[in-house]
Design a protein around this motif. Structure first.
Motif, PDB file in Angstrom:
ATOM      1  N   THR A   1      19.525 -18.799  12.338  1.00 44.03           N
ATOM      2  CA  THR A   1      18.118 -19.137  12.557  1.00 44.03           C
ATOM      3  C   THR A   1      17.420 -17.918  13.136  1.00 44.03           C
ATOM      4  O   THR A   1      18.043 -17.093  13.806  1.00 44.03           O
ATOM      5  CB  THR A   1      17.967 -20.334  13.517  1.00 44.03           C
ATOM      6  OG1 THR A   1      18.619 -20.024  14.750  1.00 44.03           O
ATOM      7  CG2 THR A   1      18.586 -21.587  12.927  1.00 44.03           C
TER       8      THR A   1
ATOM      9  N   CYS B   1      21.982 -25.415  19.541  1.00 44.19           N
ATOM     10  CA  CYS B   1      22.211 -24.873  18.198  1.00 44.19           C
ATOM     11  C   CYS B   1      22.219 -25.988  17.162  1.00 44.19           C
ATOM     12  O   CYS B   1      22.355 -27.176  17.490  1.00 44.19           O
ATOM     13  CB  CYS B   1      23.544 -24.124  18.170  1.00 44.19           C
ATOM     14  SG  CYS B   1      23.546 -22.587  19.111  1.00 44.19           S
ATOM     15  N   GLN B   2      22.118 -25.630  15.891  1.00 38.71           N
ATOM     16  CA  GLN B   2      22.040 -26.618  14.827  1.00 38.71           C
ATOM     17  C   GLN B   2      23.404 -27.044  14.300  1.00 38.71           C
ATOM     18  O   GLN B   2      23.564 -28.179  13.844  1.00 38.71           O
ATOM     19  CB  GLN B   2      21.185 -26.069  13.669  1.00 38.71           C
ATOM     20  CG  GLN B   2      19.741 -25.829  14.085  1.00 38.71           C
ATOM     21  CD  GLN B   2      18.828 -25.583  12.891  1.00 38.71           C
ATOM     22  OE1 GLN B   2      19.177 -25.881  11.756  1.00 38.71           O
ATOM     23  NE2 GLN B   2      17.650 -25.043  13.164  1.00 38.71           N
ATOM     24  N   THR B   3      24.417 -26.144  14.367  1.00 41.22           N
ATOM     25  CA  THR B   3      25.707 -26.474  13.741  1.00 41.22           C
ATOM     26  C   THR B   3      26.883 -26.399  14.709  1.00 41.22           C
ATOM     27  O   THR B   3      27.994 -26.769  14.336  1.00 41.22           O
ATOM     28  CB  THR B   3      25.981 -25.522  12.560  1.00 41.22           C
ATOM     29  OG1 THR B   3      26.002 -24.170  13.029  1.00 41.22           O
ATOM     30  CG2 THR B   3      24.907 -25.674  11.484  1.00 41.22           C
TER      31      THR B   3
ATOM     32  N   CYS C   1      25.530 -20.920  10.370  1.00 41.27           N
ATOM     33  CA  CYS C   1      24.076 -21.058  10.338  1.00 41.27           C
ATOM     34  C   CYS C   1      23.443 -19.804  10.924  1.00 41.27           C
ATOM     35  O   CYS C   1      24.005 -19.190  11.843  1.00 41.27           O
ATOM     36  CB  CYS C   1      23.656 -22.295  11.160  1.00 41.27           C
ATOM     37  SG  CYS C   1      21.874 -22.565  11.281  1.00 41.27           S
TER      38      CYS C   1
END
Length: 322
Positions: free
Chosen positions: A137, A85-87, A135
């Motif tokens: 996506t 994941c990004q966050t 976030c």
């Protein structure tokens, strides 16, 4: 540091705020409560549109030390590819259509629900977890996929019964080596309240032994648990009801076990104004019925098997359609 994959209900409360309900006997709740005791928030990723086998394992009773994504890989015959994941420090299936990343607030609850539930009734409101979205996506033109909890029999009852039955059968047959042939959690009971188990009985106490073993493994399942002989098809309601009708003496073959875990969201457990987190909703009782033969029975009033097979084979010759 341990992954949990589950299917839990989520309520949209605002542009960046969600309510998250995880029942008291589900794996995700144990993760959140451990972090709560340490005063730490819990990272979460809500995923939509994955390989269907991931949805299957998410509603299966996979033992706590086993990674659901690894089980999914075993079932599909190929490892599940994941991306970070990004966050939040979590991994999600690379095939996901939509991923909502967030943080579950530590030791904070808010009113959530009610929702339509797998029981066919509106589930009660509850004081549930709060998620702050960090976030989102998604793919181009993402497909939002889900299975609905609704009036049974439903697709959620179907998918839960498949996953729950397989793990329960493995536990009873392979781990405990009990003479169990098959298990069935009826869709009509939301794959929770009504459990049928078939056994090849060699000892008179085995039906109750099997019941106790099933209840210990999955405490909230089997409010009504019926054990039948191995000549009964647990997935054929006519077969099961026939065994109940003519292999049971209620005075001797049925018993009630009090002080057991309740089926989650069972509306018969408490009035609608009693909130889900109240302890009275967690304790119930179970009815066990031994529907096996206890003595020698008369022959079945049926033609020989080979005659029945011949009739089926030559059905069209008699002028009948399939």
């Amino acid at each position: 540091g341990v992954r949990n994959v589950g299917t839990y209900r989520v309520q949209i409360k605002g542009p960046r705020k969600l309510g998250l309900f995880i029942n008291y006997l589900q794996g995700g709740r144990d993760h959140v409560e451990r972090n709560n005791r340490a005063g730490k928030p819990t990272p979460v990723a809500i995923v939509m549109g994955t390989d269907p086998v991931i949805g299957l394992v998410s509603v299966s009773r996979v033992q706590a030390d086993m990674d659901e994504l690894a089980v999914a890989g075993g079932l599909r015959g190929e490892a599940v590819q994941v991306v970070r994941c990004q966050t939040v420090d979590l991994e999600v299936p690379a095939t996901a259509e939509v991923v909502i990343e967030g943080i579950i607030r530590a030791n904070e609850l808010e009113n959530e629900g009610p929702f339509g539930e797998y029981t066919g009734y509106m589930g009660p409101a509850a004081m549930s977890y709060v998620v702050d979205v960090t976030c989102i996506t998604h793919r181009n033109q993402p497909i939002v996929q889900a299975f609905l909890s609704q009036m049974p029999p439903s697709e959620s009852g179907c998918i839960r019964s498949i996953g729950r039955e397989s793990t329960l059968l493995k536990h009873l047959k392979e781990d405990l080596r009990l003479p169990v042939r098959d298990v069935h959690l009826l869709e009509h009971s939301g794959a929770a309240a009504y459990l049928v188990i078939s056994i090849k009985k060699t000892h008179p106490v085995q039906p109750r032994t099997v019941m106790f073993a099933a209840w210990a493994y999955a405490p909230q399942f089997g409010k009504f648990t019926v054990v039948v002989d191995d000549d009964i098809d647990v997935r054929d309601s006519d077969d099961v009801n026939w065994a109940l009708s003519f292999r049971v003496q209620p005075e001797h073959d049925a018993f009630i076990m009090s002080g057991t875990a309740a089926v989650s969201l069972d509306p018969s457990q408490a009035a609608v104004e009693v909130r889900q987190e109240e302890s009275t909703r967690r304790v119930s009782s179970k009815l066990g019925i031994d529907a096996t033969r206890k003595h020698k029975f008369p022959p079945l009033a049926l033609p020989p098997r080979e005659h029945l097979a011949r009739v089926r084979q030559e059905w069209k010759k008699y002028g009948f359609h399939d």
